[in-house]
Structure formats: C-alpha cells, structure tokens
Write an enzyme that holds these catalytic residues in place. Structure first.
Site, PDB file in Angstrom:
ATOM      1  N   GLU A  52     -39.886  49.618  -0.838  1.00 42.37           N
ATOM      2  CA  GLU A  52     -41.522  49.794  -0.605  1.00 42.37           C
ATOM      3  C   GLU A  52     -41.442  50.091   0.939  1.00 42.37           C
ATOM      4  OE1 GLU A  52     -45.576  46.977  -0.970  1.00 42.37           O
ATOM      5  OE2 GLU A  52     -43.457  46.142  -1.322  1.00 42.37           O
ATOM      6  N   LYS A 138     -50.155  52.431  -4.878  1.00 40.51           N
ATOM      7  CA  LYS A 138     -50.054  51.046  -5.221  1.00 40.51           C
ATOM      8  C   LYS A 138     -51.706  50.509  -5.541  1.00 40.51           C
ATOM      9  CE  LYS A 138     -48.477  46.486  -3.594  1.00 40.51           C
ATOM     10  NZ  LYS A 138     -47.635  45.808  -2.194  1.00 40.51           N
ATOM     11  N   CYS A 172     -43.772  46.542  -5.835  1.00 39.64           N
ATOM     12  CA  CYS A 172     -43.772  45.026  -5.438  1.00 39.64           C
ATOM     13  C   CYS A 172     -44.823  44.096  -6.419  1.00 39.64           C
ATOM     14  CB  CYS A 172     -44.264  44.860  -4.106  1.00 39.64           C
ATOM     15  SG  CYS A 172     -43.754  43.208  -3.114  1.00 39.64           S
TER      16      CYS A 172
END
Length: 315
Positions: A52, A138, A172
């Site tokens: 990430e 995200k 994540c």
C-alpha cells in the site's frame, strides 16, 4: 497416477514484496518499484505485488498538524509536500512501470497515492504485458487517513484476467469489509492481492480467513519502513532514532485452504515467492463457494453500484 498432457499442472509463480520507498521522493519511489519488480521477475514471478502507498508514501506517525476543529500552517505545508509527491494517473510514472511489465511479460499490483485535482486517493495500480491496465481506489480510508485521502467509488473494482488467473485487490482495512469481499468474490477473484501497512499479528488471521472464505490465493504485501526513510525534518511519534521501525512487515502468501505458503516475513525488507497450483482453486471450491453453491440468494442479496460518482457532470 501420472497426469496426461491434458492434466498437466497449471502453475504460476507469484511474489509479494516487503519494502518501502523514500517519502516525498517520487522519482526514487518509481525507480525502487522498478528495481523490485525486476528482482521478483528474476525469481520467476509472473505476478508481483507491492505494498500500500509504495509510490507517494505512507506517512506513518505524522499528524499533519491536525486537532479536532483546527489545522496548523505547518501541517498544511506538509500536506502540500505530500500532494506534490503523489502521481497523476495515467501519467509518466504509470508509463514507466507499464514499460517494465511489458518488457518482462509479467503482471504487477503496486500501491500508490493518486493525485486527482485537490484530492488524493490511495490506489492499487494494475500492470501487465500490455502496460498499465487500470486502478482500484480505496473505498474507505481508515481513521486519520481520512484527513489525507478521499473515498473511491464502485467504478474502480477491477478484476484482471491474466490468462492464468483472475487478479483483484483490496487495500489494507478494506479487507475487513464483508460486502466488498462478497462483491469481489462474485467477480471470480482467483488471486486476492492485499497491499497493506498493517503489520499486526492479527492481520495474518484476516488473510487466512479471506483465503478460506473466498477460496482464493491471498497475496499480502506489507511495507517495511524505518525512520531513516523519512526526511530529517519530520518527527514521527515513534521517535527520531534512524533505526526505529515504523512499519514492521508481515507479508504473506496463503493458499485457498488457508495454508501459509510463504511468510509471514518480519522486521526486514525482502521478497517472498511461491509456486501456485491453480487447480487448488477448484479443489477448494468443491465444498465452499460463497457466491455460488454455498449462497442463499433467496435470503440474502447484495446490490453493487459501479457507476462513477462525480460532483459535476455536463451534457
């Protein structure tokens, strides 16, 4: 019984990279990403995953001068630096990395920070033998990440068919979103990529759970970041000793039945590789397919809105 030619094993070698790039130095980050993709491909990897926010950086331990109800001039200027280090997509950085995967004939999923106007997004970039293929933004930045990053929408939930398997990504703590997981399972993900900075022991349970739940291979790449990768004028809450570990790794590769194939790698940079038997996907889905024979659409349904959400439209 020896397999016939028609029954020959279908395999692919994959790699997860545990590393970080210097913060606020985009050319160095891109060069480091290229170096690591090449190193993984040299080990035979056809699919490579980087962590990430590898390009653009994950500013672990920095507060950007924020308290509830106020921002400081110094914090605003720090965000200016972070904004400048992010990348526009597509752009020269995606062209550079796309040229690498074209040359090597491999696929890669690389974490980055995208700059789109005044807003930044945490993204996973997809590359392949045809170059840059697309991105996933995200959906929900976690906690203080919301000071820095905007929210993605349903229009960037790609699953890429590599010819050997279907690759998707959740970044994540998106991996904790059960409805996102269900939506991705319905797209037929075979290789679930999880770029992350979560270095806790508990992360391993999540990666094994997703492998078992989705009956997919899980490739989790975590950063390994030390204080000395940050500019000297920054002061993370963890301390200023150069060898202070800000993100400790934990990269791992897991089979569709939850077996750890490589890792977790701790407290160092490195590259984990594993040869995956793609027939393990069918073997695992024999008794569990959460969006197929193990689903109950008469009881549960999920609507996924994949339309782009823009503030201003014209026409």
């Amino acid at each position: 019984m020896t397999p016939t030619s028609a029954e020959a094993r279908r395999t692919v070698t994959v790699a997860v990279v545990q590393a970080a790039a210097p913060l606020f130095d985009t050319p160095a980050a891109v060069a480091r990403a290229e170096e690591l993709v090449r190193a993984a491909a040299a080990r035979g990897a056809g699919i490579v995953v980087l962590p990430e926010a590898f390009i653009g950086g994950y500013p672990k331990g920095l507060d950007f001068g924020i308290t509830v109800g106020s921002r400081t001039p110094a914090g605003r200027d720090l965000f200016r630096r972070y904004h400048a280090a992010a990348v526009e997509i597509p752009g020269p950085e995606t062209e550079t990395l796309g040229a690498v995967t074209r040359e090597l004939g491999c696929h890669a999923v690389i974490g980055a920070v995208e700059r789109h106007g005044g807003t930044l997004y945490c993204v996973a970039l997809f590359f392949g033998p045809d170059g840059y293929l697309g991105l996933h933004r995200k959906l929900m930045p976690t906690a203080a990440e919301r000071y820095l990053w905007g929210q993605g929408d349903g229009s960037t939930l790609p699953v890429v068919d590599t010819g050997t398997g279907r690759v998707g990504a959740a970044i994540c703590w998106e991996n904790y979103m059960p409805l996102l997981r269900t939506a991705m399972y319905a797209k037929g993900v075979d290789l679930w990529c999880a770029p992350t900075v979560d270095d806790r022991d508990a992360w391993q349970a999540t990666m094994r759970h997703i492998a078992l739940e989705g009956r997919c291979f899980v490739l989790s790449a975590c950063q390994y970041l030390r204080r000395d990768a940050l500019p000297d004028d920054l002061h993370p809450v963890q301390g200023d000793a150069p060898d202070t570990v800000l993100i400790g790794g934990g990269s791992v590769i897991v089979s569709p039945l939850g077996e750890v194939l490589a890792g977790p790698l701790r407290d160092a940079e490195g590259i984990l590789t594993a040869e995956l038997d793609l027939d393990d996907l069918a073997r695992a889905r024999f008794d569990l397919d959460t969006v197929g024979h193990y689903a109950r659409p008469d009881v549960f349904t999920l609507h996924v809105d994949e339309t782009p959400r823009t503030t201003v439209t014209s026409g």
